[in-house]
Design an enzyme around this catalytic site. Structure first.
Site, mmCIF file in Angstrom:
data_model
loop_
_atom_site.group_PDB
_atom_site.id
_atom_site.type_symbol
_atom_site.label_atom_id
_atom_site.label_comp_id
_atom_site.label_asym_id
_atom_site.label_seq_id
_atom_site.Cartn_x
_atom_site.Cartn_y
_atom_site.Cartn_z
ATOM 1 N N GLU A 1 0.757 -1.132 -0.126
ATOM 2 C CA GLU A 1 0.133 0.082 -0.153
ATOM 3 C C GLU A 1 0.863 1.394 -0.104
ATOM 4 O OE1 GLU A 1 -2.866 1.234 -0.491
ATOM 5 O OE2 GLU A 1 -4.456 0.278 0.710
ATOM 6 N N ASP A 2 0.373 2.145 -0.539
ATOM 7 C CA ASP A 2 1.154 3.494 -0.467
ATOM 8 C C ASP A 2 0.903 4.182 0.844
ATOM 9 O OD1 ASP A 2 -1.624 3.940 -1.032
ATOM 10 O OD2 ASP A 2 -1.571 5.743 -1.999
ATOM 11 N N ASP B 1 -3.737 5.103 6.610
ATOM 12 C CA ASP B 1 -4.294 6.156 7.222
ATOM 13 C C ASP B 1 -5.116 5.850 8.183
ATOM 14 O OD1 ASP B 1 -5.423 8.579 7.565
ATOM 15 O OD2 ASP B 1 -5.317 9.297 5.546
ATOM 16 N N PHE C 1 -2.232 16.003 4.527
ATOM 17 C CA PHE C 1 -2.778 15.430 3.240
ATOM 18 C C PHE C 1 -1.632 15.479 2.269
ATOM 19 C CE2 PHE C 1 -4.835 15.094 -0.883
ATOM 20 C CZ PHE C 1 -5.552 14.244 -0.619
ATOM 21 N N ARG D 1 -0.063 12.041 -9.146
ATOM 22 C CA ARG D 1 0.305 10.842 -8.708
ATOM 23 C C ARG D 1 1.737 10.713 -9.413
ATOM 24 N NH1 ARG D 1 -3.742 7.398 -6.660
ATOM 25 N NH2 ARG D 1 -6.153 8.157 -7.618
HETATM 26 C C1 PRP Z 1 -5.748 5.593 -0.137
HETATM 27 C C2 PRP Z 1 -4.587 4.783 -0.111
HETATM 28 C C3 PRP Z 1 -5.163 3.528 0.572
HETATM 29 C C4 PRP Z 1 -6.235 4.139 1.810
HETATM 30 C C5 PRP Z 1 -5.522 4.172 3.026
HETATM 31 O O1 PRP Z 1 -6.465 5.079 -1.312
HETATM 32 O O2 PRP Z 1 -3.984 4.156 -1.149
HETATM 33 O O3 PRP Z 1 -5.606 2.309 0.045
HETATM 34 O O4 PRP Z 1 -6.420 5.172 1.010
HETATM 35 O O5 PRP Z 1 -6.560 5.027 3.740
HETATM 36 P P1 PRP Z 1 -7.231 4.533 4.967
HETATM 37 O O6 PRP Z 1 -6.235 3.519 5.876
HETATM 38 O O7 PRP Z 1 -7.811 5.598 5.483
HETATM 39 O O8 PRP Z 1 -8.258 3.295 4.626
HETATM 40 P P2 PRP Z 1 -7.802 5.741 -2.032
HETATM 41 O O9 PRP Z 1 -9.129 5.550 -1.424
HETATM 42 O O10 PRP Z 1 -7.768 7.185 -1.840
HETATM 43 O O11 PRP Z 1 -7.481 5.222 -3.510
HETATM 44 P P3 PRP Z 1 -6.448 5.376 -4.598
HETATM 45 O O12 PRP Z 1 -5.090 4.587 -4.089
HETATM 46 O O13 PRP Z 1 -7.040 5.003 -5.620
HETATM 47 O O14 PRP Z 1 -5.813 7.023 -4.509
#
Ligand code: PRP
Length: 177
Positions: free
Chosen positions: A96-97, A100, A149, A162
């Site tokens: 995962e990136d 949060d 953010f 991105r």
């Molecule tokens: C982001 C990120 C994780 C998630 C983490 O995805 O890539 O998957 O949020 O957040 P959390 O711990 O609060 O669940 P996002 O829903 O923004 O989709 P994306 O990766 O396509 O930008």
């Protein structure tokens, strides 16, 4: 587009990615990694990480989203896409990136664990513990960051940014626009 302030340079990201890969190469010695990249955010991190792995790796994808165009998690995870892959008796590594609130990772781990992997580990580039809503920790973490953010290196602001090579903090005023 948006105003941002640099947080992590391309060089520091690449150095840290290599360090994480070194740890994975040690920890997974003699095994094959079934890496699951969570799209879209992990695309660049995963690509760089995997190219630094010397252990065998099979690459899988899944797309989930809980944020949409908002900076706050909706609390509901939507699954859009998953490539078919074996989980049972495999050494699965979720990539995962950012971790949060933990809602997305919890959603994925529940589903993956139900399919009986041999081992199930998680690897995130960024960890933002201040925002955690669930008691969840990643096994491999690139950087712990404060409650900013952030955008770049896979992370987006309204789907833009991105492709930035570094990671930056979005100017809070931009949130309100
Ligand atoms: C982001 C990120 C994780 C998630 C983490 O995805 O890539 O998957 O949020 O957040 P959390 O711990 O609060 O669940 P996002 O829903 O923004 O989709 P994306 O990766 O396509 O930008």
């Amino acid at each position: 587009m948006f105003k941002s302030t640099p947080l992590l340079s391309e060089e520091s990201i690449q150095n840290r990615v290599r360090e994480i890969a070194d740890s994975l190469n040690r920890d997974y010695a003699g095994r094959t990694v079934d890496a699951l990249c969570v799209l879209k955010g992990s695309m660049f991190f995963a690509a760089d990480l995997f190219r630094n792995l010397t252990v065998p790796v099979r690459v899988h994808f899944m797309q989930v989203s809980s944020y949409g165009s908002s900076t706050e998690s909706s609390g509901t995870v939507n699954l859009y896409f998953s490539s078919a892959f074996e989980v049972e008796d495999c050494d699965v590594l979720l990539v995962e990136d950012i971790l949060d609130t933990g809602i997305t990772m919890n959603y994925l781990l529940e589903r993956l664990r139900a399919r009986n992997p041999r081992t199930m580990k998680t690897c995130v580039l960024l960890d933002k513990p201040a925002r955690r809503k669930l008691d969840i920790k990643a096994d491999y973490v690139g950087f712990e960051i404060q409650d900013h953010f952030v955008v770049g290196y896979g992370l987006d602001y309204n789907e833009l940014g991105r492709n930035m090579r570094h990671i930056a903090i979005i100017d809070p005023a931009a949130h309100e626009e």
